[in-house]
Design a protein around this motif. Structure first.
Motif, mmCIF file in Angstrom:
data_model
loop_
_atom_site.group_PDB
_atom_site.id
_atom_site.type_symbol
_atom_site.label_atom_id
_atom_site.label_comp_id
_atom_site.label_asym_id
_atom_site.label_seq_id
_atom_site.Cartn_x
_atom_site.Cartn_y
_atom_site.Cartn_z
ATOM 1 N N LEU A 1 0.848 -1.183 0.000
ATOM 2 C CA LEU A 1 0.000 0.000 0.000
ATOM 3 C C LEU A 1 0.887 1.237 0.000
ATOM 4 N N VAL B 1 -7.297 -5.150 4.413
ATOM 5 C CA VAL B 1 -7.526 -5.099 2.962
ATOM 6 C C VAL B 1 -7.328 -6.474 2.345
ATOM 7 N N PHE C 1 -7.132 1.225 -4.185
ATOM 8 C CA PHE C 1 -6.998 1.654 -2.794
ATOM 9 C C PHE C 1 -6.630 3.130 -2.716
ATOM 10 N N TYR D 1 -9.543 4.499 4.783
ATOM 11 C CA TYR D 1 -9.241 4.218 3.373
ATOM 12 C C TYR D 1 -10.522 3.919 2.612
ATOM 13 N N VAL E 1 -11.838 1.708 -0.888
ATOM 14 C CA VAL E 1 -11.548 0.751 -1.953
ATOM 15 C C VAL E 1 -12.647 0.847 -2.995
#
Length: 274
Positions: free
Chosen positions: A103, A192, A202, A220, A222
Protein backbone atom coordinates in the motif's frame (compact mmCIF):
# COMPACT_ATOMS: atom_id res chain seq x y z
CA UNK A 1 -31.29 -127.04 -63.51
CA UNK A 2 -27.61 -126.58 -64.43
CA UNK A 3 -25.88 -123.53 -65.90
CA UNK A 4 -23.85 -123.54 -69.05
CA UNK A 5 -20.83 -124.95 -67.18
CA UNK A 6 -22.84 -127.83 -65.80
CA UNK A 7 -22.97 -126.45 -62.21
CA UNK A 8 -26.27 -127.17 -60.53
CA UNK A 9 -28.22 -123.94 -59.96
CA UNK A 10 -28.76 -122.73 -56.33
CA UNK A 11 -32.22 -121.94 -55.24
CA UNK A 12 -32.93 -118.15 -55.42
CA UNK A 13 -33.34 -116.15 -52.18
CA UNK A 14 -36.64 -114.34 -51.67
CA UNK A 15 -36.48 -111.00 -49.79
CA UNK A 16 -39.13 -110.19 -47.16
CA UNK A 17 -39.57 -107.92 -44.19
CA UNK A 18 -38.53 -109.25 -40.81
CA UNK A 19 -41.44 -109.99 -38.56
CA UNK A 20 -39.59 -108.28 -35.61
CA UNK A 21 -38.78 -104.59 -34.80
CA UNK A 22 -35.73 -103.35 -36.76
CA UNK A 23 -32.49 -103.01 -34.75
CA UNK A 24 -31.88 -99.41 -33.70
CA UNK A 25 -29.04 -97.50 -35.36
CA UNK A 26 -25.92 -97.40 -33.16
CA UNK A 27 -24.29 -93.99 -32.60
CA UNK A 28 -20.84 -93.80 -30.96
CA UNK A 29 -20.52 -91.74 -27.76
CA UNK A 30 -19.64 -88.06 -28.21
CA UNK A 31 -16.35 -88.42 -26.30
CA UNK A 32 -15.33 -91.31 -28.44
CA UNK A 33 -15.88 -89.67 -31.80
CA UNK A 34 -15.89 -85.88 -31.64
CA UNK A 35 -17.56 -84.21 -34.51
CA UNK A 36 -15.29 -81.58 -36.07
CA UNK A 37 -16.34 -77.95 -35.51
CA UNK A 38 -17.88 -76.45 -38.54
CA UNK A 39 -15.47 -74.15 -40.32
CA UNK A 40 -16.52 -70.47 -40.39
CA UNK A 41 -17.94 -69.42 -43.67
CA UNK A 42 -15.45 -67.52 -45.76
CA UNK A 43 -16.09 -63.76 -45.63
CA UNK A 44 -17.81 -62.42 -48.58
CA UNK A 45 -15.90 -60.04 -50.79
CA UNK A 46 -18.00 -57.07 -49.50
CA UNK A 47 -17.25 -57.75 -45.80
CA UNK A 48 -13.53 -58.26 -46.52
CA UNK A 49 -13.35 -54.89 -48.26
CA UNK A 50 -15.07 -53.09 -45.36
CA UNK A 51 -12.68 -54.60 -42.79
CA UNK A 52 -9.62 -53.63 -44.81
CA UNK A 53 -10.92 -50.07 -45.30
CA UNK A 54 -11.67 -49.65 -41.56
CA UNK A 55 -8.15 -50.76 -40.59
CA UNK A 56 -6.60 -48.45 -43.19
CA UNK A 57 -8.64 -45.44 -42.02
CA UNK A 58 -7.70 -46.03 -38.36
CA UNK A 59 -3.99 -46.16 -39.25
CA UNK A 60 -4.25 -42.93 -41.23
CA UNK A 61 -6.04 -41.16 -38.32
CA UNK A 62 -3.41 -42.24 -35.76
CA UNK A 63 -0.62 -41.09 -38.05
CA UNK A 64 -2.28 -37.68 -38.52
CA UNK A 65 -2.74 -37.16 -34.76
CA UNK A 66 0.89 -38.09 -34.04
CA UNK A 67 2.09 -35.71 -36.74
CA UNK A 68 -0.05 -32.80 -35.49
CA UNK A 69 1.03 -33.29 -31.88
CA UNK A 70 4.66 -33.39 -32.90
CA UNK A 71 4.32 -30.21 -34.95
CA UNK A 72 2.62 -28.17 -32.18
CA UNK A 73 4.81 -29.48 -29.37
CA UNK A 74 7.88 -28.47 -31.28
CA UNK A 75 6.71 -24.81 -31.33
CA UNK A 76 5.46 -24.62 -27.71
CA UNK A 77 8.04 -24.10 -24.95
CA UNK A 78 8.07 -26.50 -22.04
CA UNK A 79 6.28 -25.04 -18.98
CA UNK A 80 6.74 -26.07 -15.37
CA UNK A 81 3.50 -26.73 -13.51
CA UNK A 82 3.40 -26.52 -9.72
CA UNK A 83 1.51 -29.47 -8.26
CA UNK A 84 0.02 -28.87 -4.82
CA UNK A 85 0.10 -31.88 -2.47
CA UNK A 86 -3.10 -33.46 -1.23
CA UNK A 87 -4.38 -32.31 2.13
CA UNK A 88 -3.54 -35.62 3.80
CA UNK A 89 -0.01 -35.92 2.43
CA UNK A 90 3.16 -34.22 3.56
CA UNK A 91 4.37 -31.50 1.16
CA UNK A 92 7.55 -32.40 -0.66
CA UNK A 93 8.47 -28.75 -1.25
CA UNK A 94 7.28 -25.42 0.18
CA UNK A 95 4.32 -23.91 -1.68
CA UNK A 96 5.05 -20.71 -3.63
CA UNK A 97 4.34 -17.66 -1.48
CA UNK A 98 1.85 -15.03 -2.59
CA UNK A 99 3.22 -11.60 -3.44
CA UNK A 100 2.79 -9.39 -0.37
CA UNK A 101 0.18 -6.66 -0.64
CA UNK A 102 1.80 -3.24 -0.84
CA UNK A 103 0.00 0.00 0.00
CA UNK A 104 1.17 3.57 -0.47
CA UNK A 105 2.49 5.38 2.57
CA UNK A 106 -0.38 6.99 4.52
CA UNK A 107 -0.56 10.79 4.79
CA UNK A 108 0.98 12.34 7.87
CA UNK A 109 -2.27 14.03 8.87
CA UNK A 110 -5.74 14.04 7.36
CA UNK A 111 -8.94 14.31 9.36
CA UNK A 112 -11.66 11.71 8.87
CA UNK A 113 -14.54 13.14 6.85
CA UNK A 114 -17.80 13.90 8.65
CA UNK A 115 -20.34 11.74 6.87
CA UNK A 116 -23.89 13.04 6.35
CA UNK A 117 -27.01 11.57 7.93
CA UNK A 118 -28.21 10.82 11.45
CA UNK A 119 -26.44 7.46 11.70
CA UNK A 120 -27.67 4.44 13.62
CA UNK A 121 -28.93 4.82 17.22
CA UNK A 122 -26.46 3.43 19.73
CA UNK A 123 -27.36 0.53 22.01
CA UNK A 124 -24.79 0.95 24.76
CA UNK A 125 -21.07 0.24 24.62
CA UNK A 126 -19.00 -2.74 23.57
CA UNK A 127 -16.66 -3.64 26.42
CA UNK A 128 -13.97 -5.70 24.70
CA UNK A 129 -12.04 -6.80 27.78
CA UNK A 130 -9.49 -8.97 26.06
CA UNK A 131 -8.61 -6.25 23.56
CA UNK A 132 -8.74 -3.60 26.27
CA UNK A 133 -10.99 -1.06 24.52
CA UNK A 134 -14.54 0.28 24.68
CA UNK A 135 -16.60 1.67 21.79
CA UNK A 136 -20.19 2.16 20.62
CA UNK A 137 -22.61 -0.71 20.08
CA UNK A 138 -25.34 -0.01 17.54
CA UNK A 139 -29.01 -0.93 17.27
CA UNK A 140 -30.64 -2.49 14.20
CA UNK A 141 -29.79 -3.02 11.41
CA UNK A 142 -26.53 -3.87 13.16
CA UNK A 143 -26.46 -7.19 14.97
CA UNK A 144 -23.88 -9.13 16.92
CA UNK A 145 -22.43 -12.12 15.06
CA UNK A 146 -19.80 -14.80 15.58
CA UNK A 147 -16.61 -12.84 16.29
CA UNK A 148 -14.02 -15.27 14.91
CA UNK A 149 -11.23 -14.30 14.33
CA UNK A 150 -12.08 -11.15 16.32
CA UNK A 151 -13.15 -10.73 19.94
CA UNK A 152 -16.34 -8.85 19.08
CA UNK A 153 -18.10 -8.19 15.80
CA UNK A 154 -21.22 -6.38 14.60
CA UNK A 155 -22.65 -6.78 11.12
CA UNK A 156 -25.27 -5.15 8.90
CA UNK A 157 -25.31 -6.88 5.52
CA UNK A 158 -21.81 -6.41 4.12
CA UNK A 159 -20.96 -3.69 6.64
CA UNK A 160 -18.81 -4.87 9.55
CA UNK A 161 -17.39 -3.55 12.84
CA UNK A 162 -14.85 -5.72 14.70
CA UNK A 163 -12.20 -5.50 17.39
CA UNK A 164 -9.31 -7.65 18.59
CA UNK A 165 -5.72 -7.39 19.77
CA UNK A 166 -3.54 -6.57 16.78
CA UNK A 167 -2.98 -9.79 14.78
CA UNK A 168 0.37 -11.52 14.90
CA UNK A 169 3.20 -11.26 17.36
CA UNK A 170 3.25 -8.44 19.88
CA UNK A 171 4.98 -5.52 18.11
CA UNK A 172 5.45 -3.61 21.33
CA UNK A 173 4.08 -0.15 22.01
CA UNK A 174 5.05 2.55 19.49
CA UNK A 175 6.74 5.60 20.97
CA UNK A 176 6.15 8.24 18.27
CA UNK A 177 3.35 9.33 15.97
CA UNK A 178 5.31 8.02 12.99
CA UNK A 179 5.62 4.59 14.61
CA UNK A 180 1.91 4.53 15.45
CA UNK A 181 1.07 5.51 11.86
CA UNK A 182 3.34 2.82 10.38
CA UNK A 183 1.95 0.11 12.67
CA UNK A 184 -1.63 1.15 11.89
CA UNK A 185 -0.81 0.98 8.16
CA UNK A 186 0.30 -2.64 8.68
CA UNK A 187 -3.01 -3.41 10.38
CA UNK A 188 -4.90 -1.70 7.54
CA UNK A 189 -3.04 -3.84 5.00
CA UNK A 190 -4.12 -6.93 6.97
CA UNK A 191 -7.79 -5.90 6.68
CA UNK A 192 -7.53 -5.10 2.96
CA UNK A 193 -5.96 -8.48 2.18
CA UNK A 194 -8.69 -10.39 4.05
CA UNK A 195 -11.89 -8.37 3.84
CA UNK A 196 -11.79 -6.34 0.63
CA UNK A 197 -12.10 -7.52 -3.02
CA UNK A 198 -8.83 -8.66 -4.59
CA UNK A 199 -9.23 -6.43 -7.65
CA UNK A 200 -10.08 -3.28 -5.66
CA UNK A 201 -8.13 -0.05 -6.00
CA UNK A 202 -7.00 1.65 -2.79
CA UNK A 203 -6.88 5.22 -1.48
CA UNK A 204 -6.14 6.66 1.97
CA UNK A 205 -8.88 8.97 3.29
CA UNK A 206 -7.78 9.75 6.88
CA UNK A 207 -4.75 9.77 9.15
CA UNK A 208 -5.05 11.19 12.67
CA UNK A 209 -4.62 10.51 16.37
CA UNK A 210 -7.42 8.81 18.21
CA UNK A 211 -9.70 11.17 20.16
CA UNK A 212 -9.14 9.34 23.45
CA UNK A 213 -6.16 7.48 24.81
CA UNK A 214 -2.97 6.93 22.81
CA UNK A 215 -3.28 5.56 19.31
CA UNK A 216 -3.77 6.26 15.63
CA UNK A 217 -6.61 6.02 13.10
CA UNK A 218 -6.33 5.52 9.34
CA UNK A 219 -9.20 5.67 6.89
CA UNK A 220 -9.24 4.22 3.37
CA UNK A 221 -11.52 3.74 0.39
CA UNK A 222 -11.55 0.75 -1.95
CA UNK A 223 -13.25 0.66 -5.35
CA UNK A 224 -13.96 -2.25 -7.70
CA UNK A 225 -16.19 -3.33 -10.59
CA UNK A 226 -19.12 -5.67 -9.99
CA UNK A 227 -21.74 -6.51 -12.59
CA UNK A 228 -20.56 -3.66 -14.78
CA UNK A 229 -20.99 -1.11 -11.96
CA UNK A 230 -18.40 0.67 -9.87
CA UNK A 231 -18.64 -0.21 -6.19
CA UNK A 232 -16.88 1.39 -3.22
CA UNK A 233 -16.43 0.88 0.51
CA UNK A 234 -15.28 3.26 3.25
CA UNK A 235 -13.21 1.76 6.06
CA UNK A 236 -11.34 2.80 9.20
CA UNK A 237 -8.64 1.03 11.19
CA UNK A 238 -7.61 2.30 14.63
CA UNK A 239 -4.89 1.06 16.98
CA UNK A 240 -4.88 1.97 20.67
CA UNK A 241 -2.42 1.53 23.51
CA UNK A 242 -3.51 -0.92 26.19
CA UNK A 243 -1.85 -2.81 29.04
CA UNK A 244 -1.01 -5.62 26.59
CA UNK A 245 -0.76 -5.74 22.81
CA UNK A 246 -2.17 -2.70 20.98
CA UNK A 247 -5.91 -3.11 20.35
CA UNK A 248 -7.33 -2.90 16.83
CA UNK A 249 -10.76 -1.60 15.80
CA UNK A 250 -11.82 -2.18 12.18
CA UNK A 251 -14.99 -1.05 10.39
CA UNK A 252 -16.00 -1.16 6.73
CA UNK A 253 -19.22 0.15 5.13
CA UNK A 254 -19.98 -0.48 1.42
CA UNK A 255 -21.78 2.04 -0.78
CA UNK A 256 -24.89 -0.16 -0.71
CA UNK A 257 -25.30 0.94 2.96
CA UNK A 258 -24.32 4.59 2.74
CA UNK A 259 -26.69 5.47 5.59
CA UNK A 260 -24.32 3.59 7.94
CA UNK A 261 -21.24 5.66 7.12
CA UNK A 262 -22.07 8.12 9.87
CA UNK A 263 -21.46 5.29 12.31
CA UNK A 264 -17.75 5.48 11.45
CA UNK A 265 -17.66 8.96 13.00
CA UNK A 266 -19.45 7.68 16.11
CA UNK A 267 -16.89 4.88 16.50
CA UNK A 268 -14.05 7.41 16.48
CA UNK A 269 -15.85 9.56 19.07
CA UNK A 270 -16.51 6.67 21.47
CA UNK A 271 -13.32 4.60 21.12
CA UNK A 272 -11.21 4.67 24.26
CA UNK A 273 -9.08 2.30 26.40
CA UNK A 274 -10.77 0.41 29.25
Amino acid sequence: MADELGTPARPSARSYDAPTTPMPLYRPPAEAVAAPAPAPPPPSSGNRARVLWTVFAALVTVAAVVFAFSAFSADEPVREVAVLPAADSAPSAPAPARSPLTLPAPPVRRALATYPGPGTPTAGLVDDRRSGIVYAAFAAPWRRVEPDPFQFRQRAGQAVIASAPIPGADPGTPKTAAQWRALTARAARWTVARYQPDEATFQWTASQRTRHGTGWLLGYRVAWESGGKRRTAEAVVALMKTRGKPAMLFASVPDSRKELRKDLNVLLETLRPR
